[in-house]
Scaffold this motif. Sequence first.
Motif, PDB file in Angstrom:
ATOM      1  N   ILE A 179       0.816  -1.214   0.000  1.00 60.38           N
ATOM      2  CA  ILE A 179       0.000   0.000   0.000  1.00 60.38           C
ATOM      3  C   ILE A 179       0.851   1.267   0.000  1.00 60.38           C
ATOM      4  O   ILE A 179       0.436   2.300  -0.524  1.00 60.38           O
ATOM      5  N   SER A 180       2.061   1.191   0.547  1.00 61.39           N
ATOM      6  CA  SER A 180       2.915   2.376   0.611  1.00 61.39           C
ATOM      7  C   SER A 180       3.439   2.786  -0.753  1.00 61.39           C
ATOM      8  O   SER A 180       3.919   3.911  -0.931  1.00 61.39           O
ATOM      9  N   ASN A 181       3.347   1.889  -1.728  1.00 54.93           N
ATOM     10  CA  ASN A 181       3.842   2.189  -3.075  1.00 54.93           C
ATOM     11  C   ASN A 181       2.723   2.410  -4.086  1.00 54.93           C
ATOM     12  O   ASN A 181       2.969   2.435  -5.286  1.00 54.93           O
ATOM     13  N   VAL A 182       1.505   2.558  -3.589  1.00 51.44           N
ATOM     14  CA  VAL A 182       0.344   2.645  -4.482  1.00 51.44           C
ATOM     15  C   VAL A 182      -0.088   4.093  -4.678  1.00 51.44           C
ATOM     16  O   VAL A 182      -0.065   4.902  -3.750  1.00 51.44           O
ATOM     17  N   LYS A 183      -0.481   4.381  -5.895  1.00 48.35           N
ATOM     18  CA  LYS A 183      -1.027   5.700  -6.225  1.00 48.35           C
ATOM     19  C   LYS A 183      -2.348   5.495  -6.975  1.00 48.35           C
ATOM     20  O   LYS A 183      -2.420   4.713  -7.923  1.00 48.35           O
ATOM     21  N   ILE A 184      -3.374   6.192  -6.539  1.00 44.96           N
ATOM     22  CA  ILE A 184      -4.669   6.157  -7.224  1.00 44.96           C
ATOM     23  C   ILE A 184      -4.776   7.414  -8.068  1.00 44.96           C
ATOM     24  O   ILE A 184      -4.625   8.539  -7.568  1.00 44.96           O
ATOM     25  N   LEU A 211      -3.839  10.186  -5.588  1.00 46.74           N
ATOM     26  CA  LEU A 211      -3.957  10.009  -4.146  1.00 46.74           C
ATOM     27  C   LEU A 211      -3.023   8.890  -3.716  1.00 46.74           C
ATOM     28  O   LEU A 211      -3.037   7.803  -4.301  1.00 46.74           O
ATOM     29  N   THR A 212      -2.208   9.156  -2.699  1.00 44.52           N
ATOM     30  CA  THR A 212      -1.406   8.113  -2.073  1.00 44.52           C
ATOM     31  C   THR A 212      -1.975   7.846  -0.687  1.00 44.52           C
ATOM     32  O   THR A 212      -2.671   8.682  -0.118  1.00 44.52           O
ATOM     33  N   ILE A 213      -1.665   6.677  -0.134  1.00 42.92           N
ATOM     34  CA  ILE A 213      -2.270   6.245   1.126  1.00 42.92           C
ATOM     35  C   ILE A 213      -1.184   5.945   2.149  1.00 42.92           C
ATOM     36  O   ILE A 213      -0.325   5.074   1.912  1.00 42.92           O
ATOM     37  N   SER A 214      -1.223   6.661   3.271  1.00 45.65           N
ATOM     38  CA  SER A 214      -0.242   6.442   4.334  1.00 45.65           C
ATOM     39  C   SER A 214      -0.919   6.360   5.702  1.00 45.65           C
ATOM     40  O   SER A 214      -0.255   6.421   6.736  1.00 45.65           O
ATOM     41  N   GLU A 215      -2.240   6.229   5.692  1.00 44.75           N
ATOM     42  CA  GLU A 215      -3.034   6.110   6.904  1.00 44.75           C
ATOM     43  C   GLU A 215      -4.409   5.578   6.505  1.00 44.75           C
ATOM     44  O   GLU A 215      -4.677   5.365   5.323  1.00 44.75           O
ATOM     45  N   ASN A 227     -18.272   8.610 -17.622  1.00 45.77           N
ATOM     46  CA  ASN A 227     -17.103   7.783 -17.947  1.00 45.77           C
ATOM     47  C   ASN A 227     -15.845   8.202 -17.205  1.00 45.77           C
ATOM     48  O   ASN A 227     -14.737   8.102 -17.727  1.00 45.77           O
ATOM     49  N   HIS A 228     -16.029   8.689 -15.972  1.00 48.25           N
ATOM     50  CA  HIS A 228     -14.862   9.075 -15.173  1.00 48.25           C
ATOM     51  C   HIS A 228     -14.049   7.827 -14.864  1.00 48.25           C
ATOM     52  O   HIS A 228     -14.578   6.839 -14.368  1.00 48.25           O
ATOM     53  N   LYS A 229     -12.747   7.900 -15.146  1.00 48.24           N
ATOM     54  CA  LYS A 229     -11.887   6.727 -14.979  1.00 48.24           C
ATOM     55  C   LYS A 229     -10.879   6.960 -13.857  1.00 48.24           C
ATOM     56  O   LYS A 229     -10.272   8.013 -13.757  1.00 48.24           O
ATOM     57  N   PHE A 230     -10.757   5.958 -13.035  1.00 44.93           N
ATOM     58  CA  PHE A 230      -9.720   5.920 -12.009  1.00 44.93           C
ATOM     59  C   PHE A 230      -8.782   4.772 -12.339  1.00 44.93           C
ATOM     60  O   PHE A 230      -9.159   3.800 -12.989  1.00 44.93           O
ATOM     61  N   SER A 231      -7.552   4.854 -11.878  1.00 37.86           N
ATOM     62  CA  SER A 231      -6.632   3.729 -12.017  1.00 37.86           C
ATOM     63  C   SER A 231      -5.784   3.590 -10.773  1.00 37.86           C
ATOM     64  O   SER A 231      -5.681   4.509  -9.963  1.00 37.86           O
ATOM     65  N   ILE A 232      -5.201   2.415 -10.634  1.00 42.14           N
ATOM     66  CA  ILE A 232      -4.324   2.120  -9.508  1.00 42.14           C
ATOM     67  C   ILE A 232      -2.935   1.853 -10.056  1.00 42.14           C
ATOM     68  O   ILE A 232      -2.758   0.968 -10.895  1.00 42.14           O
ATOM     69  N   GLN A 233      -1.949   2.605  -9.579  1.00 39.99           N
ATOM     70  CA  GLN A 233      -0.563   2.377  -9.973  1.00 39.99           C
ATOM     71  C   GLN A 233       0.187   1.789  -8.785  1.00 39.99           C
ATOM     72  O   GLN A 233       0.238   2.376  -7.715  1.00 39.99           O
ATOM     73  N   ASP A 234       0.740   0.609  -9.014  1.00 39.44           N
ATOM     74  CA  ASP A 234       1.544  -0.061  -7.989  1.00 39.44           C
ATOM     75  C   ASP A 234       2.987  -0.035  -8.474  1.00 39.44           C
ATOM     76  O   ASP A 234       3.352  -0.730  -9.413  1.00 39.44           O
ATOM     77  N   ILE A 235       3.835   0.765  -7.834  1.00 44.20           N
ATOM     78  CA  ILE A 235       5.169   1.037  -8.342  1.00 44.20           C
ATOM     79  C   ILE A 235       6.014  -0.223  -8.415  1.00 44.20           C
ATOM     80  O   ILE A 235       6.788  -0.425  -9.345  1.00 44.20           O
ATOM     81  N   ASN A 236       5.857  -1.126  -7.453  1.00 43.21           N
ATOM     82  CA  ASN A 236       6.722  -2.291  -7.374  1.00 43.21           C
ATOM     83  C   ASN A 236       6.166  -3.531  -8.045  1.00 43.21           C
ATOM     84  O   ASN A 236       6.733  -4.594  -7.935  1.00 43.21           O
ATOM     85  N   GLN A 237       5.041  -3.397  -8.708  1.00 37.91           N
ATOM     86  CA  GLN A 237       4.427  -4.574  -9.315  1.00 37.91           C
ATOM     87  C   GLN A 237       3.830  -4.163 -10.640  1.00 37.91           C
ATOM     88  O   GLN A 237       3.368  -3.035 -10.811  1.00 37.91           O
ATOM     89  N   ASP A 238       3.821  -5.049 -11.601  1.00 32.34           N
ATOM     90  CA  ASP A 238       3.419  -4.672 -12.954  1.00 32.34           C
ATOM     91  C   ASP A 238       1.955  -4.935 -13.228  1.00 32.34           C
ATOM     92  O   ASP A 238       1.555  -5.136 -14.362  1.00 32.34           O
ATOM     93  N   ILE A 239       1.080  -4.908 -12.150  1.00 29.72           N
ATOM     94  CA  ILE A 239      -0.340  -5.141 -12.444  1.00 29.72           C
ATOM     95  C   ILE A 239      -1.071  -3.851 -12.764  1.00 29.72           C
ATOM     96  O   ILE A 239      -2.185  -3.876 -13.231  1.00 29.72           O
ATOM     97  N   ASN A 240      -0.443  -2.691 -12.517  1.00 22.28           N
ATOM     98  CA  ASN A 240      -1.153  -1.436 -12.720  1.00 22.28           C
ATOM     99  C   ASN A 240      -0.275  -0.376 -13.363  1.00 22.28           C
ATOM    100  O   ASN A 240       0.926  -0.351 -13.185  1.00 22.28           O
ATOM    101  N   LYS A 241      -0.876   0.530 -14.093  1.00 24.81           N
ATOM    102  CA  LYS A 241      -0.180   1.709 -14.602  1.00 24.81           C
ATOM    103  C   LYS A 241      -1.158   2.852 -14.692  1.00 24.81           C
ATOM    104  O   LYS A 241      -2.366   2.676 -14.591  1.00 24.81           O
ATOM    105  N   GLU A 242      -0.659   4.049 -14.886  1.00 22.64           N
ATOM    106  CA  GLU A 242      -1.521   5.206 -14.981  1.00 22.64           C
ATOM    107  C   GLU A 242      -2.299   5.157 -16.284  1.00 22.64           C
ATOM    108  O   GLU A 242      -1.840   4.585 -17.286  1.00 22.64           O
ATOM    109  N   ILE A 243      -3.448   5.794 -16.273  1.00 22.07           N
ATOM    110  CA  ILE A 243      -4.251   5.840 -17.490  1.00 22.07           C
ATOM    111  C   ILE A 243      -3.586   6.757 -18.507  1.00 22.07           C
ATOM    112  O   ILE A 243      -2.660   7.493 -18.201  1.00 22.07           O
ATOM    113  N   ASN A 244      -4.073   6.690 -19.742  1.00 23.11           N
ATOM    114  CA  ASN A 244      -3.564   7.505 -20.843  1.00 23.11           C
ATOM    115  C   ASN A 244      -2.101   7.186 -21.152  1.00 23.11           C
ATOM    116  O   ASN A 244      -1.368   8.024 -21.680  1.00 23.11           O
TER     117      ASN A 244
END
Length: 319
Positions: A179-184, A211-215, A227-244
């Motif tokens: 979770i410390s490496n995740v960005k929404i 948004l990052t999460i530290s609490e 059609n508002h899109k959100f994405s999850i970026q996990d820096i240390n894992q290749d399951i997510n990337k930023e949109i566009n």
Amino acid sequence: MSIQTDNDQFIQLHSPDQHSSCTIYYHGAHITSYINNGKELLFLSEKSSFEQDKAIRGGIPICFPQFANVGKLKISHGIARNVNWKLIDKKLTLEKVTVIFELIKSNEYNGNNLEIKNYLSELDNIKVHFIVTLLNDQLINELYVKNDRYNNNDYNNLKEEKIFTFTFAFHNYFKINDISNVKIIGNLHGINYIDKTRENKTFNENNKNSLTISEEVDRIYLNLKDNHKFSIQDINQDINKEINNQDKENNSVIISIEKDNKIKNIIVWNPWIEKAKKMNDLREEDYKKFVCLEVGQVEEAIQLLPGEEYSGKQIISKL
């Protein structure tokens, strides 16, 4: 491409190219696994209960007919997660696999919770379907609700008990590395949100696109556009990337909200350390391994007159 229904607890869908799959339990019509081209995108707690009248922790629970504790029920998030659903239809085409589940009626309930039994009787004239469609690169979930409490079409004398009021959400648990490496990410600038960790006060996301999460985080984002899109970026894992395609080194989970289906809210939730310790169906360190990015209509309740219907949809993909 196939639909496996030989298990009495769950079914499995396989995409046309056989590279993606989805597991759905009859209990709660609960999606517990979505593997997209070999990558598991959903978190499922190893301590999760699969018992009658209890909700499964992880995957994609359906919160219905209320979200959290806002509603007439004492059961948080309503009863849809806690009871069995029926598989009523399945379709296979060259492009997709689709199944339709229906919420059981009160006479089909075999559990022991009196509140669930009584409320199911109130839903006997409400049609509730959960439609799951699996494509090669997408998972589509749709909740369909129709009010069949007819009142002889005398709307001038319509009784309040004939109107059906509800909220709902797809309570998505996405699997992450840490979770410390995740960005929404989701073009948050100018969007108001209710912060349930700060006395349900409303705040505005100024000059922020992520948004990052530290609490502990528990936010309801309000009045999202088409059609508002959100994405999850996990820096240390290749399951997510930023949109566009802003970060081509990672892959992405993108949830799309379609205004045609009148969904206006995204909820971001993680219980963090102390709350996770108090949850019997989570391990203490599990809060690091998921983030809930939920799609639903929770701020403003939906009201259906007899004969009216509603559908709300989400699309999950990995690019």
